[in-house]
Scaffold this active site. Structure first.
Site, PDB file in Angstrom:
ATOM      1  CE  LYS A  95      -3.906   2.175   0.233  1.00 39.35           C
ATOM      2  NZ  LYS A  95      -3.496   2.944  -0.965  1.00 39.35           N
ATOM      3  CE  LYS A 119       4.240   7.395   5.483  1.00 33.97           C
ATOM      4  NZ  LYS A 119       3.659   8.519   4.564  1.00 33.97           N
ATOM      5  CE  LYS A 131       4.621   7.251  -1.830  1.00 28.77           C
ATOM      6  NZ  LYS A 131       4.050   7.591  -0.656  1.00 28.77           N
ATOM      7  N   GLY A 170      -2.718   8.484  -4.229  1.00 30.39           N
ATOM      8  CA  GLY A 170      -1.992   9.476  -4.810  1.00 30.39           C
ATOM      9  C   GLY A 170      -0.757   9.790  -3.789  1.00 30.39           C
ATOM     10  CG  ASP A 171       3.407  10.827  -2.631  1.00 22.47           C
ATOM     11  OD1 ASP A 171       3.427  10.317  -1.389  1.00 22.47           O
ATOM     12  OD2 ASP A 171       4.529  11.627  -3.113  1.00 22.47           O
ATOM     13  CB  THR A 215      -2.121  13.616   4.341  1.00 18.73           C
ATOM     14  OG1 THR A 215      -2.178  12.675   3.724  1.00 18.73           O
ATOM     15  CG2 THR A 215      -0.754  13.611   4.803  1.00 18.73           C
ATOM     16  CG  ASN A 246      -4.499  16.570  -0.448  1.00 17.60           C
ATOM     17  OD1 ASN A 246      -5.560  17.045  -0.331  1.00 17.60           O
ATOM     18  ND2 ASN A 246      -4.271  15.395   0.164  1.00 17.60           N
ATOM     19  CB  SER A 383      -5.541   4.679   1.944  1.00 16.19           C
ATOM     20  OG  SER A 383      -5.454   5.956   1.090  1.00 16.19           O
TER      21      SER A 383
HETATM   22  N1  GLU Z   1       1.192   9.274  -0.374  1.00 19.41           N
HETATM   23  C1  GLU Z   1       0.743   8.978   0.708  1.00 19.41           C
HETATM   24  C2  GLU Z   1       1.754   8.629   2.037  1.00 19.41           C
HETATM   25  O1  GLU Z   1       2.799   9.167   1.649  1.00 19.41           O
HETATM   26  C3  GLU Z   1      -0.771   8.098   0.864  1.00 19.41           C
HETATM   27  C4  GLU Z   1      -0.349   6.762   0.587  1.00 19.41           C
HETATM   28  C5  GLU Z   1      -1.881   6.065   0.485  1.00 19.41           C
HETATM   29  O2  GLU Z   1      -2.674   6.472   0.787  1.00 19.41           O
HETATM   30  O3  GLU Z   1      -1.659   4.793   0.037  1.00 19.41           O
HETATM   31  O4  GLU Z   1       1.536   8.069   3.074  1.00 19.41           O
END
Ligand code: GLU
Length: 451
Positions: A95, A119, A131, A170-171, A215, A246, A383
């Site tokens: 994820k 995390k 990722k 997203g990121d 976030t 965001n 998420s």
């Molecule tokens: N990109 C976000 C992070 O750095 C969210 C990742 C997600 O929701 O899977 O955690």
């Protein structure tokens, strides 16, 4: 194992990791921080130091690199590179987000994927770490160009993902618009309505309420928890926020809702300081509707706002700071400035925005420092709640999601705080987050055998 022999073992691991993964400075930085934190754990609990465990954890389960060809509106062909690093699935499906930015390369994706493992473990929601992304630059591209890029990207990515396998989101550079195009193409290729294959979807077709906010809101909640340990609260504090994407926008929103004063925002060209506090409606119009630069904000806002081209947002005096833009945006000099100006807490909304030297300076000065893998875990946590809603074909109210998010952030704060204390580093959330995240992943890996 003594503390000093743990340190020696971890240092030689680090040397080996850097040798086997050359030219990946961000991955070296992220892994070094974790390895350094683990010394007291290895000394106290030798089962975690057993040969092979940490070596496996530092090696992604799978790394996928692919070609992404697409045509711009003028018919010119472009070739980008796509990545997905499936780092660890001991606790659940891989994820983590997708980043579209010209700076993306394998080392960047590996650093992000590595951080994501711990995390995600800290959320306690049964998600592994991964990722991905591309060096595609969405800036200045039309909607149809972004759509064609996303479709081409998914043409390859679809074979590697799935609701029980790997769930991207997203990121930087990937928001609701991109998730929409990616989901549409996945559905078309697979002929499946598989809502749980991507998160960050729109609410009307399987998205969770509060995912866009999560976030930023989570990072502010984490800062609130750190302050309350010190007998203080967020209300009335002045806050400096970097970024204008965001995470930054929702950090500012939650700060305002908490009675704090958010004074700044920034982009790669400069920052804005607004003595009256950031006008969110104006910032949103400029960033989300017009996709313009923050300099535009100062131009339209009037006398209270000033634009500083090329400046460091950390020069603005504040009580709490929220680095919410990108990696290594807050360096040694910035940390010294923040300390000199009396900052009390720093909460990382972005991933690894504070350089290791800067973290050292802040911690040394007694500033409460919330590392990204704890402080910004609210995004991926919601998420995971989106995945839950998708699996049950359910949709929760915003109030329910927000309550769960607040509880998750409290739990993450508590476990990181308590773990740091247990391993002789009271108040050190970096050590606490790294050890607590590691223990959860390591326990699952040990139980599941040598894979
Ligand atoms: N990109 C976000 C992070 O750095 C969210 C990742 C997600 O929701 O899977 O955690």
């Amino acid at each position: 194992m003594t503390l000093s022999s743990s340190k020696t073992r971890l240092a030689s691991l680090r040397t080996e990791l850097e040798r086997r993964n050359p030219a990946e400075p961000e991955f070296h930085q992220a892994s070094r921080e974790v390895l350094e934190s683990l010394a007291p754990l290895f000394a106290a609990r030798p089962e975690y130091a057993q040969p092979g465990l940490i070596e496996r954890l530092c090696e992604p389960e799978r790394q996928i690199i692919f070609r992404v060809p697409w045509q711009d509106d003028g018919g010119t062909v472009h070739v980008n590179r796509g990545f997905r690093v499936e780092f660890n699935s001991a606790l659940g499906p891989y994820k983590g987000g997708l980043r579209f930015h010209p700076s993306v390369n394998l080392g960047v994706v590996k650093f992000l994927g590595f951080e994501q493992i711990f995390k995600n473990a800290l959320t306690g929601l049964g998600i592994g770490g991964g990722k991905g992304g591309s060096d595609f630059d969405p800036r200045g591209r039309s909607d149809s160009e972004v759509m064609r890029f996303c479709q081409s990207f998914m043409m390859e990515l679809h074979r590697h993902i799935g609701e029980h396998t790997d769930v991207p989101a997203g990121d930087i550079g990937v928001g609701g618009r991109e998730i929409g195009y990616l989901f549409g193409q996945y559905r078309r290729i697979t002929n499946r309505w598989e809502a749980g294959v991507l998160t960050g979807k729109a609410e009307a077709w399987g998205g969770s309420a509060m995912r866009p906010q999560a976030t930023g809101y989570g990072s502010v909640l984490f800062a609130g928890e750190m302050l309350s340990r010190r007998g203080e609260e967020l209300a009335g504090q002045s806050a400096v926020v970097s970024g204008s994407g965001n995470v930054a926008v929702h950090t500012i929103e939650k700060l305002m809702r908490s009675g704090a004063h958010a004074l700044t925002c920034s982009d790669s060209e400069g920052y804005v300081v607004d003595e009256k506090g950031i006008d969110l409606e104006l910032l949103r119009q400029i960033k989300e509707v017009e996709r313009a630069r923050v300099s535009e904000y100062a131009e339209r806002r009037g006398a209270s706002a000033r634009y500083v081209p090329g400046g460091r947002v950390w020069d603005v005096p504040c009580d709490v700071a929220f680095p919410s833009a990108t990696q290594n945006e807050l360096d040694r000099q910035d940390a010294l400035t923040l300390v000199r100006n009396g900052v009390k807490a720093v909460s990382e909304g972005a991933n690894m925005p504070t350089t290791p030297e800067a973290v050292g300076i802040l911690q040394e000065a007694g500033v409460a420092f919330g590392p990204g893998k704890a402080a910004n875990a609210g995004g991926v946590a919601v998420s995971a709640l989106e995945m839950r809603q998708n699996a049950a074909r359910d949709s929760w109210t915003p109030e329910r999601v927000e309550d769960e998010l607040a509880q998750i952030m409290r739990d993450i704060h508590r476990v990181t705080y308590e773990t740091a204390e247990r391993y002789g580093a009271p108040g050190d959330y970096v050590t606490g987050a790294n050890i607590a995240g590691f223990e959860r992943v390591a326990d699952a890996m040990l139980a599941q055998g040598l894979i």
